[in-house]
Design a protein around this motif. Structure first.
Motif, short mmCIF file in Angstrom:
data_model
loop_
_atom_site.label_atom_id
_atom_site.label_comp_id
_atom_site.label_asym_id
_atom_site.label_seq_id
_atom_site.Cartn_x
_atom_site.Cartn_y
_atom_site.Cartn_z
N ILE A 30 0.84 -1.20 0.00
CA ILE A 30 0.00 0.00 0.00
C ILE A 30 0.87 1.25 0.00
O ILE A 30 1.84 1.35 0.78
CB ILE A 30 -0.96 -0.01 1.21
N GLY A 31 0.53 2.18 -0.90
CA GLY A 31 1.29 3.42 -1.04
C GLY A 31 2.39 3.34 -2.07
O GLY A 31 2.98 4.37 -2.43
N ARG A 32 2.68 2.15 -2.56
CA ARG A 32 3.75 2.01 -3.56
C ARG A 32 3.19 2.14 -4.98
O ARG A 32 2.00 1.98 -5.21
CB ARG A 32 4.43 0.63 -3.41
N SER A 33 4.10 2.35 -5.92
CA SER A 33 3.74 2.46 -7.33
C SER A 33 3.22 1.11 -7.83
O SER A 33 3.85 0.07 -7.62
CB SER A 33 4.98 2.86 -8.14
N LYS A 34 2.07 1.13 -8.51
CA LYS A 34 1.52 -0.12 -9.05
C LYS A 34 2.46 -0.75 -10.08
O LYS A 34 2.73 -1.96 -10.04
CB LYS A 34 0.16 0.14 -9.70
N SER A 35 2.93 0.07 -11.01
CA SER A 35 3.73 -0.51 -12.10
C SER A 35 5.07 -1.03 -11.60
O SER A 35 5.50 -2.12 -11.97
CB SER A 35 3.92 0.53 -13.22
N LYS A 36 5.73 -0.26 -10.73
CA LYS A 36 7.05 -0.68 -10.24
C LYS A 36 6.92 -1.90 -9.32
O LYS A 36 7.77 -2.81 -9.35
CB LYS A 36 7.73 0.47 -9.49
#
Lengths: 250, 78
Positions: A76-82
């Motif tokens: 949660i809070g992280r980039s979806k693509s990365k």
């Protein structure tokens, strides 16, 4: 390449070792990394497609976890693509995956997806889909349109002139804000899995055998309605009508 | 004349049954029939795919007595 990983898929006679090699040599683009995107990405990577390009500028939220298969609470809070890129590398290190943490638009489309053999739409709005329709037409890239909301969804292979284009069957210049969407109308996770599975299967058939399913699939996973229908190209289509006289396709 | 209409999947049925008969005028087109279903936003109508007797038809098609329509709304989430 270690083929043991794919032994059960190779044993499926419609794929076989030739098909597996075709997948290895293919490049797929996926636009969007939400419910459709993560389901599609997981299946495409496990199937052994050689190169995958993904793009999404969103971050992972708690409300995504109900249906966005790759992500966990720790993400949660992280980039979806990365995040998806890292997870896919752990699932299948043989896949060359490249992610872009940005929104796709007309200006960056070709730079990101120009070398793809096939594009899979996993966006959440028609505005982006109409842009994909135009750019794919312009650059002669086949693509698969997928959409889901509540318990319904559809999948369509789009590659004029072999098929109609999106504008041939959604001939509207306006995109109503009141169209059903997942925030307002909700969604169950199983429709994401079902439509993703149909679209990925269409993708594999195209990459392996250049087979194009011309019928649009519409299904409702709750009522178990399942419809297949063919849409003729619109000779007055604002996008693809110039192609009806024929064009070389990949 | 009478036609039968089935609302498939996510499409709003309004106050109608999921499958219902309608009395319509001769030469009514699909589009003009859809506009009589007052629970649809007019802007949604281009996003409705219509099968007539199992085959997809254009919204300009003139309906005939006994036609069976299936209405599906193309959905845009992802």
């Amino acid at each position: 390449m270690n083929l043991e990983r794919y032994s059960r898929q190779i044993a499926f006679e419609r794929i076989g070792s030739c098909g597996q090699n075709a997948l290895k040599g293919s490049t797929i683009g996926i636009i969007g990394c939400g419910a459709l995107g993560t389901n599609i990405l997981d299946s495409i990577a496990r199937s052994g497609v050689g190169k995958i390009i993904i793009c999404d500028n969103d971050i992972i939220e708690l409300s995504n976890l109900q249906r966005q298969k790759l992500f966990t609470e720790n993400d949660i809070g992280r980039s979806k693509s990365k995040t998806a890129e890292q997870i896919i590398k752990n699932i299948n290190s043989q896949v060359d995956i490249k992610s872009f943490d940005m929104r796709v638009d007309k200006d960056n489309f070709f730079r990101i997806y120009g070398n793809c053999d096939l594009l899979l739409d996993a966006t959440d709005n028609f505005e982006t889909r109409f842009m994909i329709n135009e750019e794919c037409f312009l650059h002669n890239i086949p693509w698969i349109f997928s959409g889901i909301t509540s318990s319904s969804g559809q999948s369509a292979f789009i590659y004029p002139p072999k098929t109609s284009c999106l504008k041939c069957f959604l001939n509207s210049d306006t995109i109503p804000e009141t169209l059903p969407n997942t925030a307002r109308n909700g969604i169950i996770s199983t429709i994401a899995s079902a439509i993703s599975s149909i679209s990925v299967t269409k993708a594999l058939k195209y990459l392996i055998r250049k087979e194009i399913d011309q019928e649009i699939i519409y299904m409702d996973i709750w009522t178990l309605d399942f419809k297949k229908f063919f849409v003729s190209s619109n000779p007055r289509c604002a996008i693809c009508s110039s192609l009806h006289k024929g064009r070389n396709t990949k | 004349m009478k036609i039968t209409v089935e609302f498939v999947g996510a499409i709003n049925t309004g106050s109608y049954e999921k499958k219902q008969d309608f009395e319509i005028e001769e030469k009514t087109t699909v589009e003009s029939f859809l506009k009589t279903l007052d629970h649809f936003h007019e802007s949604h109508i281009p996003y409705i795919q219509v099968l007539c007797n199992g085959k997809r038809c254009a919204h300009t098609k003139k309906l005939k007595s006994g036609d069976y329509l299936e209405l599906m709304l193309m959905v845009g989430g992802g």
